[in-house]
Design a protein around this motif. Structure first.
Motif, PDB file in Angstrom:
ATOM      1  N   GLY A  86       5.601  -7.706   3.215  1.00 34.77           N
ATOM      2  CA  GLY A  86       4.656  -8.562   2.518  1.00 34.77           C
ATOM      3  C   GLY A  86       4.558  -8.135   1.068  1.00 34.77           C
ATOM      4  N   VAL A  87       3.937  -8.967   0.269  1.00 32.98           N
ATOM      5  CA  VAL A  87       3.690  -8.635  -1.135  1.00 32.98           C
ATOM      6  C   VAL A  87       2.666  -7.502  -1.195  1.00 32.98           C
ATOM      7  CG1 VAL A  87       2.618  -9.521  -3.255  1.00 32.98           C
ATOM      8  CG2 VAL A  87       4.242 -10.943  -1.972  1.00 32.98           C
ATOM      9  N   THR A  88       2.902  -6.536  -2.086  1.00 36.36           N
ATOM     10  CA  THR A  88       1.881  -5.516  -2.355  1.00 36.36           C
ATOM     11  C   THR A  88       1.471  -5.617  -3.814  1.00 36.36           C
ATOM     12  OG1 THR A  88       3.560  -3.849  -2.840  1.00 36.36           O
ATOM     13  CG2 THR A  88       2.679  -3.877  -0.605  1.00 36.36           C
ATOM     14  N   GLN A  89       0.248  -5.228  -4.089  1.00 34.81           N
ATOM     15  CA  GLN A  89      -0.273  -5.353  -5.449  1.00 34.81           C
ATOM     16  C   GLN A  89      -0.827  -4.015  -5.920  1.00 34.81           C
ATOM     17  OE1 GLN A  89      -3.968  -7.748  -6.581  1.00 34.81           O
ATOM     18  NE2 GLN A  89      -2.332  -9.245  -6.916  1.00 34.81           N
ATOM     19  N   TYR A  90      -0.427  -3.658  -7.146  1.00 32.19           N
ATOM     20  CA  TYR A  90      -0.893  -2.412  -7.770  1.00 32.19           C
ATOM     21  C   TYR A  90      -2.294  -2.610  -8.327  1.00 32.19           C
ATOM     22  CZ  TYR A  90      -0.601   1.668 -10.927  1.00 32.19           C
ATOM     23  OH  TYR A  90      -0.795   2.849 -11.587  1.00 32.19           O
ATOM     24  N   GLN A  91      -3.233  -1.773  -7.912  1.00 32.39           N
ATOM     25  CA  GLN A  91      -4.602  -1.860  -8.426  1.00 32.39           C
ATOM     26  C   GLN A  91      -5.131  -0.465  -8.724  1.00 32.39           C
ATOM     27  OE1 GLN A  91      -7.203  -4.005  -5.752  1.00 32.39           O
ATOM     28  NE2 GLN A  91      -5.912  -5.848  -5.731  1.00 32.39           N
ATOM     29  N   MET A  92      -6.134  -0.397  -9.606  1.00 34.20           N
ATOM     30  CA  MET A  92      -6.800   0.877  -9.872  1.00 34.20           C
ATOM     31  C   MET A  92      -8.141   0.877  -9.149  1.00 34.20           C
ATOM     32  SD  MET A  92      -4.775   2.722 -11.716  1.00 34.20           S
ATOM     33  CE  MET A  92      -5.404   3.929 -12.882  1.00 34.20           C
ATOM     34  N   TRP A  93      -8.325   1.860  -8.280  1.00 34.51           N
ATOM     35  CA  TRP A  93      -9.604   2.033  -7.589  1.00 34.51           C
ATOM     36  C   TRP A  93     -10.185   3.373  -8.037  1.00 34.51           C
ATOM     37  CZ3 TRP A  93      -9.239   0.660  -1.612  1.00 34.51           C
ATOM     38  CH2 TRP A  93      -8.942  -0.712  -1.485  1.00 34.51           C
ATOM     39  N   ASP A  94     -11.352   3.316  -8.734  1.00 34.60           N
ATOM     40  CA  ASP A  94     -11.956   4.560  -9.227  1.00 34.60           C
ATOM     41  C   ASP A  94     -10.932   5.387 -10.006  1.00 34.60           C
ATOM     42  OD1 ASP A  94     -14.372   3.944  -8.041  1.00 34.60           O
ATOM     43  OD2 ASP A  94     -13.854   4.946  -6.162  1.00 34.60           O
ATOM     44  N   ALA A  95     -10.232   4.731 -10.928  1.00 30.12           N
ATOM     45  CA  ALA A  95      -9.249   5.394 -11.789  1.00 30.12           C
ATOM     46  C   ALA A  95      -8.073   5.985 -11.015  1.00 30.12           C
ATOM     47  CB  ALA A  95      -9.921   6.470 -12.650  1.00 30.12           C
ATOM     48  N   SER A  96      -7.920   5.586  -9.770  1.00 31.86           N
ATOM     49  CA  SER A  96      -6.799   6.063  -8.964  1.00 31.86           C
ATOM     50  C   SER A  96      -5.961   4.858  -8.526  1.00 31.86           C
ATOM     51  CB  SER A  96      -7.336   6.796  -7.735  1.00 31.86           C
ATOM     52  OG  SER A  96      -6.651   7.995  -7.534  1.00 31.86           O
ATOM     53  N   PRO A  97      -4.639   4.915  -8.715  1.00 30.02           N
ATOM     54  CA  PRO A  97      -3.838   3.744  -8.351  1.00 30.02           C
ATOM     55  C   PRO A  97      -3.636   3.628  -6.839  1.00 30.02           C
ATOM     56  CG  PRO A  97      -2.424   5.482  -9.218  1.00 30.02           C
ATOM     57  CD  PRO A  97      -3.830   6.000  -9.291  1.00 30.02           C
ATOM     58  N   VAL A  98      -3.717   2.390  -6.357  1.00 29.41           N
ATOM     59  CA  VAL A  98      -3.427   2.100  -4.950  1.00 29.41           C
ATOM     60  C   VAL A  98      -2.522   0.873  -4.887  1.00 29.41           C
ATOM     61  CG1 VAL A  98      -5.561   3.047  -3.958  1.00 29.41           C
ATOM     62  CG2 VAL A  98      -5.506   0.683  -4.779  1.00 29.41           C
ATOM     63  N   LEU A  99      -1.827   0.736  -3.768  1.00 32.51           N
ATOM     64  CA  LEU A  99      -1.063  -0.475  -3.495  1.00 32.51           C
ATOM     65  C   LEU A  99      -1.757  -1.206  -2.360  1.00 32.51           C
ATOM     66  CD1 LEU A  99       2.600   0.862  -3.695  1.00 32.51           C
ATOM     67  CD2 LEU A  99       1.486  -0.697  -5.300  1.00 32.51           C
ATOM     68  N   ILE A 100      -2.136  -2.453  -2.618  1.00 33.43           N
ATOM     69  CA  ILE A 100      -2.861  -3.251  -1.630  1.00 33.43           C
ATOM     70  C   ILE A 100      -1.889  -4.212  -0.950  1.00 33.43           C
ATOM     71  CG2 ILE A 100      -4.785  -4.848  -1.247  1.00 33.43           C
ATOM     72  CD1 ILE A 100      -5.633  -2.133  -2.282  1.00 33.43           C
ATOM     73  N   LYS A 101      -1.947  -4.258   0.352  1.00 29.89           N
ATOM     74  CA  LYS A 101      -1.108  -5.186   1.120  1.00 29.89           C
ATOM     75  C   LYS A 101      -1.744  -6.578   1.091  1.00 29.89           C
ATOM     76  CE  LYS A 101       0.662  -3.751   5.056  1.00 29.89           C
ATOM     77  NZ  LYS A 101       2.105  -3.943   4.851  1.00 29.89           N
ATOM     78  N   MET A 102      -1.009  -7.543   0.575  1.00 30.30           N
ATOM     79  CA  MET A 102      -1.521  -8.904   0.408  1.00 30.30           C
ATOM     80  C   MET A 102      -1.055  -9.788   1.575  1.00 30.30           C
ATOM     81  SD  MET A 102      -3.003  -8.274  -2.443  1.00 30.30           S
ATOM     82  CE  MET A 102      -3.504  -9.887  -3.055  1.00 30.30           C
ATOM     83  N   PRO A 103      -1.835 -10.823   1.901  1.00 27.34           N
ATOM     84  CA  PRO A 103      -1.449 -11.714   3.005  1.00 27.34           C
ATOM     85  C   PRO A 103      -0.408 -12.742   2.567  1.00 27.34           C
ATOM     86  CG  PRO A 103      -3.559 -12.399   2.102  1.00 27.34           C
ATOM     87  CD  PRO A 103      -3.152 -11.164   1.348  1.00 27.34           C
ATOM     88  N   LYS A 104       0.727 -12.253   2.085  1.00 25.13           N
ATOM     89  CA  LYS A 104       1.768 -13.146   1.575  1.00 25.13           C
ATOM     90  C   LYS A 104       3.130 -12.527   1.867  1.00 25.13           C
ATOM     91  CE  LYS A 104       3.237 -15.476  -2.634  1.00 25.13           C
ATOM     92  NZ  LYS A 104       3.201 -15.470  -4.102  1.00 25.13           N
ATOM     93  N   VAL A 105       4.040 -13.316   2.381  1.00 25.86           N
ATOM     94  CA  VAL A 105       5.379 -12.808   2.718  1.00 25.86           C
ATOM     95  C   VAL A 105       6.177 -12.511   1.455  1.00 25.86           C
ATOM     96  CG1 VAL A 105       7.586 -13.426   3.743  1.00 25.86           C
ATOM     97  CG2 VAL A 105       5.462 -13.994   4.937  1.00 25.86           C
ATOM     98  N   PHE A 106       6.825 -11.351   1.405  1.00 23.45           N
ATOM     99  CA  PHE A 106       7.728 -11.030   0.301  1.00 23.45           C
ATOM    100  C   PHE A 106       9.180 -11.272   0.699  1.00 23.45           C
ATOM    101  CE2 PHE A 106      10.361  -7.687  -1.827  1.00 23.45           C
ATOM    102  CZ  PHE A 106      10.368  -8.262  -3.098  1.00 23.45           C
ATOM    103  N   PHE A 107       9.568 -10.765   1.868  1.00 27.40           N
ATOM    104  CA  PHE A 107      10.972 -10.861   2.263  1.00 27.40           C
ATOM    105  C   PHE A 107      11.105 -10.895   3.784  1.00 27.40           C
ATOM    106  CE2 PHE A 107      15.101  -8.662   3.159  1.00 27.40           C
ATOM    107  CZ  PHE A 107      15.903  -9.718   2.750  1.00 27.40           C
ATOM    108  N   VAL A 108      11.915 -11.823   4.283  1.00 33.63           N
ATOM    109  CA  VAL A 108      12.174 -11.929   5.721  1.00 33.63           C
ATOM    110  C   VAL A 108      13.581 -11.409   6.000  1.00 33.63           C
ATOM    111  CG1 VAL A 108      12.327 -13.468   7.708  1.00 33.63           C
ATOM    112  CG2 VAL A 108      10.666 -13.935   5.899  1.00 33.63           C
ATOM    113  N   ASP A 109      13.639 -10.234   6.606  1.00 30.88           N
ATOM    114  CA  ASP A 109      14.920  -9.565   6.845  1.00 30.88           C
ATOM    115  C   ASP A 109      15.448  -9.934   8.231  1.00 30.88           C
ATOM    116  OD1 ASP A 109      16.913  -7.713   5.931  1.00 30.88           O
ATOM    117  OD2 ASP A 109      16.153  -6.296   7.414  1.00 30.88           O
ATOM    118  N   ASP A 110      15.801 -11.185   8.404  1.00 32.51           N
ATOM    119  CA  ASP A 110      16.268 -11.642   9.706  1.00 32.51           C
ATOM    120  C   ASP A 110      17.304 -12.744   9.503  1.00 32.51           C
ATOM    121  OD1 ASP A 110      16.213 -11.484  12.510  1.00 32.51           O
ATOM    122  OD2 ASP A 110      14.994 -13.289  12.636  1.00 32.51           O
ATOM    123  N   GLY A 111      18.267 -12.834  10.406  1.00 34.61           N
ATOM    124  CA  GLY A 111      19.294 -13.869  10.292  1.00 34.61           C
ATOM    125  C   GLY A 111      20.047 -13.731   8.970  1.00 34.61           C
TER     126      GLY A 111
END
Lengths: 341, 341
Positions: free
Chosen positions: A220-245
């Motif tokens: 899925g898509v992940t998004q870079y965000q700053m939480w309390d001056a600390s970077p995190v990657l948030i998992k978004m409800p959106k497909v990034f890549f389908v590794d099938d077929g």
């Protein structure tokens, strides 16, 4: 994430609990001189040994330099069990149950209500849209770190409905030996699976000896965000890549950048990966695990909603790919059980 | 592909040819006992040596297991030259010229007409839309195999406008030594760049010792097709992933699946990668190449349209990251020239 939206999963979902408990197979015999002790002697095993001997014979006509010895493996149904439902789907269902306290609205909202009531027909009725909602609810909205923690905790306790052991105990011993054998011969082993890449990376290193950077999967898509001056990657409800077929050769090209000389799959979702491997120059190995053993594991192919093997089987037979017949080629199926009762 | 659509490239594009020819720097002195002979002694070099000593000291408080020794490097401006324009952009312009015979309409159609007339102001006037058209025309519509061949052929003959040598001769010798030094100490080295992944993979192995599967970059969508019963991957005129800025930690997580303990960049596009690296547990190394040497290479930072270094420089200074000052820290810039006249 994305594999869960497949239509075929719906029917499979209904199959939960249809199977009784059966003792797992005999433990692997080990022979110091045999790199593949869990494989019965015969043409299947020999095709593997011959291929590896040919591409590693320095100066031989089929020699391949170590850097080009790329081997790719599907995961579900090729390296570990995928029946009665994909393991990651079992995880998603358990997550819905675990999260339901924070979501009182789920008691009346489909597809969650059906899961909470154990109504699998109702769940199936929610269709593909329902599957996507389940995945979105359980695979997004948290940091990558928190998600990995949830998967690890689940894998440490969740048991397979038929075999009553941890899912990571239901990997295929012959394939573990094959991975080891290839690496001992200079191959770099990759997983190329329709399953979620972050889900697989939590156990692939310890279970298969495949490090995170050699695991390719759906994501899925992940998004870079700053939480309390600390970077995190948030998992978004959106497909990034389908590794099938057809996504498998695309993923191989995008993530690895080299064409495999060796590939193993078990379903029509692996057809294009096997074709892409076969189309390279020089000697190539294409393998298919054929699930033919209802007693020790499962027997399914053309009519299965999980791991359907139809077109790839025809193509494999026609083109002389190696078909590993689970019942006849595998001396043992699972590793010596660690958590069995 | 995607880096070419950046607005900042426009101004840089105008800079082509503004620089005269200058002799390249002195060749590296080699000392058997010094792993970084092209780095002048001082705090910058010492910070690298100290970090590597600390994380490789078995039993020490900062020890990191080899599998976790992930090092990520930006490419343009960090490992090789990026002025006066990104090398991949120079490739795209040359491809437009080479393809113009098959596109008679380009004589009157912008942005192509301006390139063919050598009218850089006209090209700039076509804006970001024009850049996207140039990339689409030169980076899609062919198989991945054909594209790789075009890049290789171009890199074998194209010369840098100022230094008059191949672009692959304009890598930074101190960084080549650093890559070697890290690998000799059990690190796995990755490129994480805004540049096109397929472009970089054609030379990264030979030039940097970084194999294709350890190159992460921007990429376009590819499509699996059968041509005469043979599978091909076609490059489509559509962006798949932009590996720049916040896209770098996203790319690191998606493609590598581990957090680096060592990262080196040179521009604001590397800020988030450096922050993501810094935010991990334990000892971490964050480095920035500061281009301060107009005589031997280029001097640019806050006001540059290519490789702008502003916010990341402030953050690096404030947080004590290592700032490699090209003029003072690097004894030599480029490797012993192979193709110089």
């Amino acid at each position: 994430m994305t594999m869960l939206s497949r239509r075929t999963v719906l029917a499979a979902f209904l199959a939960i609990g249809l199977f009784g408990s059966v003792a797992i197979g005999a433990q692997a015999e080990t022979q110091a001189t045999d790199p593949l002790p869990s494989w019965n002697d015969g043409p299947t095993k020999q095709s593997i040994l011959d291929f590896v001997a040919a591409v590693t014979k320095d100066g031989g006509p089929d020699y391949v330099a170590p850097a080009e010895r790329i081997a790719t493996f599907d995961n579900d149904g090729t390296l570990w069990i995928e029946q009665p439902i994909y393991t990651q789907f079992a995880f998603a269902i358990d997550r819905v149950k675990a999260m339901s306290n924070q979501h009182p609205e789920w008691k009346t909202q489909e597809p969650f209500a059906s899961i909470l009531k154990g109504d699998l027909k109702g769940l199936a009725a929610s269709g593909e849209k329902g599957m996507v909602e389940i995945v979105a609810a359980t695979h997004s909205g948290m940091t990558t770190t928190d998600f990995n923690k949830e998967v690890k905790e689940w894998l440490a306790i969740a048991k397979h409905p038929r075999f009553k052991v941890l899912y990571t105990d239901l990997v295929y011993q012959p394939m573990i030996e094959l991975l080891d054998y290839l690496r001992a011969n200079g191959f770099k082993t990759f997983i190329v699976s329709g399953g979620g890449v972050e889900f697989m990376r939590t156990f692939a290193d310890k279970t298969y000896g495949v490090p995170p950077e050699q695991v390719i999967g759906s994501s899925g898509v992940t998004q870079y965000q700053m939480w309390d001056a600390s970077p995190v990657l948030i998992k978004m409800p959106k497909v990034f890549f389908v590794d099938d077929g057809p996504g498998k050769p695309v993923g191989i090209n995008t993530f690895i950048g080299r064409r495999p000389i060796f590939a193993f799959g078990n379903s029509d979702g692996d057809k294009e990966m096997l074709e892409w491997t076969a189309a390279g120059d020089g000697l190539r190995f294409m393998g298919i695990v054929h699930h033919t053993d209802a007693a020790r594991e499962y027997a399914y192919d053309r009519d299965s909603s999980v791991g359907k093997l139809d077109k790839a089987l025809d193509e494999g037979v026609a083109k002389g790919w190696t078909i590993a017949d689970m019942k006849n080629d595998w001396k043992t199926i699972f590793p010596p059980a660690k958590s069995a009762p």
